[in-house]
Design an enzyme around this catalytic site. Structure first.
Site, PDB file in Angstrom:
ATOM      1  N   LYS A 179       0.837  -1.205   0.000  1.00  0.00           N
ATOM      2  CA  LYS A 179       0.000   0.000   0.000  1.00  0.00           C
ATOM      3  C   LYS A 179       0.866   1.246   0.000  1.00  0.00           C
ATOM      4  CE  LYS A 179      -3.828  -0.198   2.495  1.00  0.00           C
ATOM      5  NZ  LYS A 179      -4.740  -0.327   3.656  1.00  0.00           N
ATOM      6  N   GLY A 186      -7.731   2.954  -3.784  1.00  0.00           N
ATOM      7  CA  GLY A 186      -7.189   1.755  -4.393  1.00  0.00           C
ATOM      8  C   GLY A 186      -5.935   1.966  -5.214  1.00  0.00           C
ATOM      9  N   GLU A 221       1.120  -4.833   4.522  1.00  0.00           N
ATOM     10  CA  GLU A 221       0.179  -5.426   5.466  1.00  0.00           C
ATOM     11  C   GLU A 221      -0.135  -6.854   5.056  1.00  0.00           C
ATOM     12  OE1 GLU A 221      -2.578  -1.630   6.895  1.00  0.00           O
ATOM     13  OE2 GLU A 221      -3.362  -3.080   5.438  1.00  0.00           O
ATOM     14  N   LYS A 222      -0.506  -7.650   6.035  1.00  0.00           N
ATOM     15  CA  LYS A 222      -1.040  -8.968   5.753  1.00  0.00           C
ATOM     16  C   LYS A 222      -2.381  -8.790   5.034  1.00  0.00           C
ATOM     17  CE  LYS A 222      -1.426 -13.519   6.334  1.00  0.00           C
ATOM     18  NZ  LYS A 222      -0.505 -14.478   5.700  1.00  0.00           N
ATOM     19  N   ILE A 224      -6.015  -9.598   4.314  1.00  0.00           N
ATOM     20  CA  ILE A 224      -7.152 -10.277   4.932  1.00  0.00           C
ATOM     21  C   ILE A 224      -8.064 -10.769   3.814  1.00  0.00           C
ATOM     22  CG2 ILE A 224      -9.054 -10.088   6.557  1.00  0.00           C
ATOM     23  CD1 ILE A 224      -6.288  -9.696   7.814  1.00  0.00           C
ATOM     24  N   GLU A 309      -7.586   2.900   7.953  1.00  0.00           N
ATOM     25  CA  GLU A 309      -7.308   4.305   7.668  1.00  0.00           C
ATOM     26  C   GLU A 309      -8.393   5.194   8.269  1.00  0.00           C
ATOM     27  OE1 GLU A 309      -7.318   5.179   3.517  1.00  0.00           O
ATOM     28  OE2 GLU A 309      -9.347   4.454   3.178  1.00  0.00           O
ATOM     29  N   ASN A 311     -10.560   8.791   7.241  1.00  0.00           N
ATOM     30  CA  ASN A 311     -10.877   9.854   6.284  1.00  0.00           C
ATOM     31  C   ASN A 311     -11.161  11.129   7.060  1.00  0.00           C
ATOM     32  OD1 ASN A 311     -10.881   8.320   3.738  1.00  0.00           O
ATOM     33  ND2 ASN A 311     -12.571   7.227   4.694  1.00  0.00           N
ATOM     34  N   ARG A 313     -12.546  14.018   6.612  1.00  0.00           N
ATOM     35  CA  ARG A 313     -13.487  14.892   5.911  1.00  0.00           C
ATOM     36  C   ARG A 313     -14.877  14.278   6.005  1.00  0.00           C
ATOM     37  NH1 ARG A 313     -14.419  11.553   1.670  1.00  0.00           N
ATOM     38  NH2 ARG A 313     -12.646  10.271   0.983  1.00  0.00           N
ATOM     39  N   VAL A 316     -18.825  11.189   0.834  1.00  0.00           N
ATOM     40  CA  VAL A 316     -19.951  11.186  -0.098  1.00  0.00           C
ATOM     41  C   VAL A 316     -21.140  10.459   0.518  1.00  0.00           C
ATOM     42  CG1 VAL A 316     -20.740  10.420  -2.367  1.00  0.00           C
ATOM     43  CG2 VAL A 316     -18.390  11.249  -2.086  1.00  0.00           C
TER      44      VAL A 316
END
Length: 462
Positions: A179, A186, A221-222, A224, A309, A311, A313, A316
């Site tokens: 990542k 993505g 990361e692993k 999942i 993570e 966000n 803000r 949508v």
């Protein structure tokens, strides 16, 4: 001279939120979210300012503000909405008190938040420091580990080279997920199932991250397998109150892009929902977060959840949470930015019952409202200066909820304790709640009334 459109509303605006300390709000965005913010401002009695690019001269959103101004006249459509110096200059010239960034564009831009602060203009969102801290996913991961919030097994921070990433992947086992620290949507992300795939996919993901985000910092990361993607809506004010407003299940995705969201999630038990909500609040507190935000988790088939993570803000999909809780999230954003405490409102209309839905975790105490319904809200269930760390105030809010149910619900209400069931009419429930309210609120002022839609409202100050 730059005002191409200006109008003043002569109608008297609602004064129900007259405590808001702003007078004029600029929305640094376009389209649907701009109109959404204008509506919230109108409810608060605030003057609104729109900004638009050349290409948006005839767009609907600019006609919905009190004033609208062309910005970035010689810039591209995207460049106009990313022109921080011009936006700040416009805000200063029009005596704007606050700027709402909406979503996209500059909504998670730490430099924009800093520029607003330097200009003495309130940024309706978190500070630049918080955006920086949570925007770097590797740094956010470390912060969550320190706060005791579960994170997916992986690197402690960024990995410098593909060789270092391979050594780590070999140790934690495949499959793994590469990542981008600055990534999102993505991009800069690759799944790796075999050791010989890691180095080429690492370089591919890093190149994409540099192209999209201007950063080649990566972490590991692993992976999942077959996870659920669950996000919790957070609201935090400047007084240290942090609440979570339940989850949205956004597991249905295509190419890592969310396609459908639902709330409440069918994947969560009441106990798991409680744990995840508490972790979301802990994450926001660890970040010293203010305003609206979203904590995202992945949930594995065994019921283990991990932070991925935040966000920083409004999203949508925020209307999903608004529909379930009846809370106007954008209006709360504006109030919080003005220095006011969180104001909770929940619906008294029990036409459409939903399954157990948690609405808030306050100071570590979770209110789980069973049979929570969609719609508009018991207005002012808690006035704007309540200390939510006080469990007594949480009890008062719960009593008010029960009282509002009884007043507005004409059917029978059944209470079950073990094998014992008791059915009471709505008015009987209201009477019992009224007695309880008098017991815990002696000498306090509270009153009943009706809002503009005819719903019964209960107002009280703690």
């Amino acid at each position: 001279g730059d005002c191409l459109h200006s109008k003043r509303f002569l109608l008297e605006r609602t004064d129900s939120m007259a405590e808001c300390k702003f007078n004029k709000v600029l929305v640094a965005n376009r389209g649907e979210i701009a109109i959404r913010v204008f509506r919230a401002c109108y409810d608060l009695g605030l003057h609104t300012v729109a900004m638009y690019s050349n290409e948006d001269t005839f767009s609907l959103f600019r006609t919905k503000a009190d004033e609208a101004y062309l910005i970035g006249e010689n810039k591209s459509p995207l460049g106009a909405y990313l022109d921080i110096p011009s936006i700040i200059d416009l805000a200063k010239r029009r005596n704007v008190d606050a700027i709402h960034p909406g979503y996209g564009f500059l909504s998670e831009n730490d430099q924009f938040a800093d520029a607003c602060a330097e200009a003495g203009i309130a940024f309706i969102g978190p500070s630049g420091d918080v955006i920086r801290a949570m925007g770097n996913k590797a740094a956010a991961r470390r912060l969550m580990q320190q706060a005791g919030v579960p994170v997916v097994p992986g690197s402690d921070g960024a990995v410098a080279t593909a060789e270092e990433a391979k050594a780590l992947a070999d140790s934690i086992g495949y499959p793994v997920l590469i990542k981008a620290s600055a990534g999102g949507g993505g991009r800069g992300m690759r799944r790796v199932f075999e050791p010989d795939q890691l180095i080429p996919l690492f370089e591919e993901a890093r190149s994409e991250s540099v192209a999209c985000f201007g950063s080649g910092e990566m972490y590991l990361e692993k992976l999942i397998l077959n996870p659920k993607h669950i996000e919790f809506q957070i609201m935090a004010d400047k007084m240290g109150h942090v609440i979570q407003l339940g989850e949205r299940d956004c597991s249905i995705q295509r190419r890592n892009q969310k396609m459908l969201e639902e709330s409440p999630s069918r994947a969560l038990t009441p106990e798991l929902r409680e744990k995840m909500g508490a972790a979301a609040v802990a994450a926001a507190k660890a970040a010293h977060y203010e305003n609206a935000g979203t904590i995202e988790f992945v949930l594995d088939p065994d019921g283990n959840f991990y932070f991925i993570e935040m966000n920083t803000r409004i999203q949508v999909e925020h209307p999903v949470t608004e529909f379930v809780t009846g809370m106007d999230l954008v209006r709360e954003q504006i109030r919080i930015a003005a220095g006011l405490a969180i104001l909770l409102s929940f619906s008294p209309k029990f036409a459409a019952l939903v399954s157990a839905m948690p609405t808030a975790t306050m100071g570590g105490v979770s209110m789980v409202l069973y049979g929570m319904i969609s719609a508009v809200g018991v207005r002012n269930i808690v006035e704007n200066q309540v200390d939510f760390t006080n469990s007594r105030n949480v009890i008062i809010a719960a009593i008010i909820m029960v009282l509002a149910i009884g007043v507005n619900y004409s059917g029978a209400v059944t209470f079950s304790v073990g094998s014992i069931e008791v059915s009471l009419s709505g008015l009987a429930v209201a009477a019992i709640a009224g007695i309880a309210l008098n017991a815990v609120l002696p000498g306090k002022d509270y009153e009943f009334g009706e809002d503009e839609k005819g719903d019964t409202s209960v107002n009280f100050q703690v």
